[in-house]
Design an enzyme around this catalytic site. Sequence first.
Site, PDB file in Angstrom:
ATOM      1  N   LYS A 234       0.832  -1.198   0.000  1.00  0.00           N
ATOM      2  CA  LYS A 234       0.000   0.000   0.000  1.00  0.00           C
ATOM      3  C   LYS A 234       0.873   1.257   0.000  1.00  0.00           C
ATOM      4  CE  LYS A 234      -3.665  -2.096   2.845  1.00  0.00           C
ATOM      5  NZ  LYS A 234      -4.814  -1.914   1.938  1.00  0.00           N
TER       6      LYS A 234
ATOM      7  N   ARG B 190     -10.336 -11.608   1.694  1.00  0.00           N
ATOM      8  CA  ARG B 190     -11.224 -12.618   1.120  1.00  0.00           C
ATOM      9  C   ARG B 190     -10.573 -13.992   1.110  1.00  0.00           C
ATOM     10  NH1 ARG B 190     -11.556  -9.042  -4.158  1.00  0.00           N
ATOM     11  NH2 ARG B 190     -11.194  -7.545  -2.469  1.00  0.00           N
TER      12      ARG B 190
END
Length: 536
Positions: free
Chosen positions: A275, A349
Amino acid sequence: MKISFGKPALPESGALVVGVLEGKVPGQTATELDEVTGGQVRRAMEHARFKGEKGETLVVPAPHGVTLTRIVLVGLGAAGKIDAAVMEAVGGAATACLAGLGDEAAALVVERPEGMDLKAPIAAAHAAVGARLRAYRFDKYRTKEKPEEKPALKNLTVLCDDPAGAGAAFAALDVVAAGVCLTRDLVSEPANILYPESFVEAVRDLEDLGVSVEVLDEAKMRKLGMGALLGVAQGSARPPRLLVLEYRGADDRKAAPLALVGKGVTFDTGGISIKPAAGMEDMKWDMGGAGVVAGTLKALAGRKAKANVIGLCGLVENMPSGTAQRPGDVVTSADGQTIEVINTDAEGRLVLADVLWYAQDRFKPSHIIDLATLTGAIIISLGSEHAGLFANDDALADALTGAGRAVGEKVWRLPLGDAYDKMIRSDIADMKNVGNREAGSITAAQFLQRFITDKTPWAHLDIAGVTWSKKDAATVPKGGTGFGVRLLDRLVADMIEGGGGASEPGGGGAGDADADAGKEKGKDKERDKDKKKKKK
């Protein structure tokens, strides 16, 4: 802050909080204070922008004619619109106002103005829980805070005509608030303090409430074939954990439970798909879903909910290193499906995939709900006003929507469908973990749905936009919100326990004062019918 209840009486010292209706209409106590102080209350309202709208406050310092340090006027809004949420906002606004004024003790008067459906003791209980939630502070690492910078208020007495009834109603609400505060604590902890192993230890005391705590380590997960979860964890020096919290409170302890699954990424760098540096410190709360699961179990067990609920938290740290998962890797989930990892920052996920399978395979739940700070796309879609809701079952989706509306934790349902599912097809595996930039929250939900059996009612709550607040709200100070605990507690009360709430024995939904008010209206109609019969 200590909260107690008492009969209406003018305190000899400290601050006194009184309600004012919309349009600057003072209540009974405010009117009496105006007379005692020679009209100071009305003069203060006349020369201020205060209108009596919900949550507004106005301070009248050192009023003449009484020994109080100050009178605080708090807006109630329109009498006909005063419900549990309004009273919680009133309690929160009063507490926020008092925090910086210097009083160690204060009293809050709760009355029942004409047109208000809510009974005074129930209104008082909700005002008190609003105060409790607003007074929350995560200050354990502040070592040089000056006394004048700390909230002075230590004791709040809520005054109403039935203090015993208010106290009983508050007791049920307060254990749910304790669950909210646990969640806020967990999401507020820095990642060097809270990591998979220490998260487990932070919730060990749930065992004292009757919650069994079980932990699966890396070896056990590897034996179960949890390649998706372990792939995320492999770049970190912190070993992963699968935390299982089991609460059996139903009369039939063997009945199929509700399963709550939480994403517990205790820090998310994005992995190899790292990030940007700006704002990365916020990723300490990427375990928000797991925090909500733990807080909900604390709330349910604390109020002895008549329900069987299993909480499962996939706890990992997502770090870049020489052992980290790479874009392009293919992993195999516990149910045998293969996943091409396109972006290592779409890790939540992958964690949930294996935990969802495990929850269904082992516990055969009646319903399954997962919570995750899953996508930035949901923030673009819904901001911080709603959590995103996805479901394969309309009844469950409606129940979650209704529960959220009742407690002020709103959710908004978004679609699922084959067209979206096609976006995560892979050229070399059963699926890939991201689609393109379009419909990012939906494709993430589609990914999760691939790990749900057709017969299991399932809902996914994307709480990325509601887990952390950058500004103060009525009952939520800036920081971790605890969003989801009261929502799920209310869902259990409505869907499993058959209604009831914190104002009734065995209930936990904060919004049940509305139902209580409805019962009162029904009784009034019956009385009117009886009167008409007698006249005839």
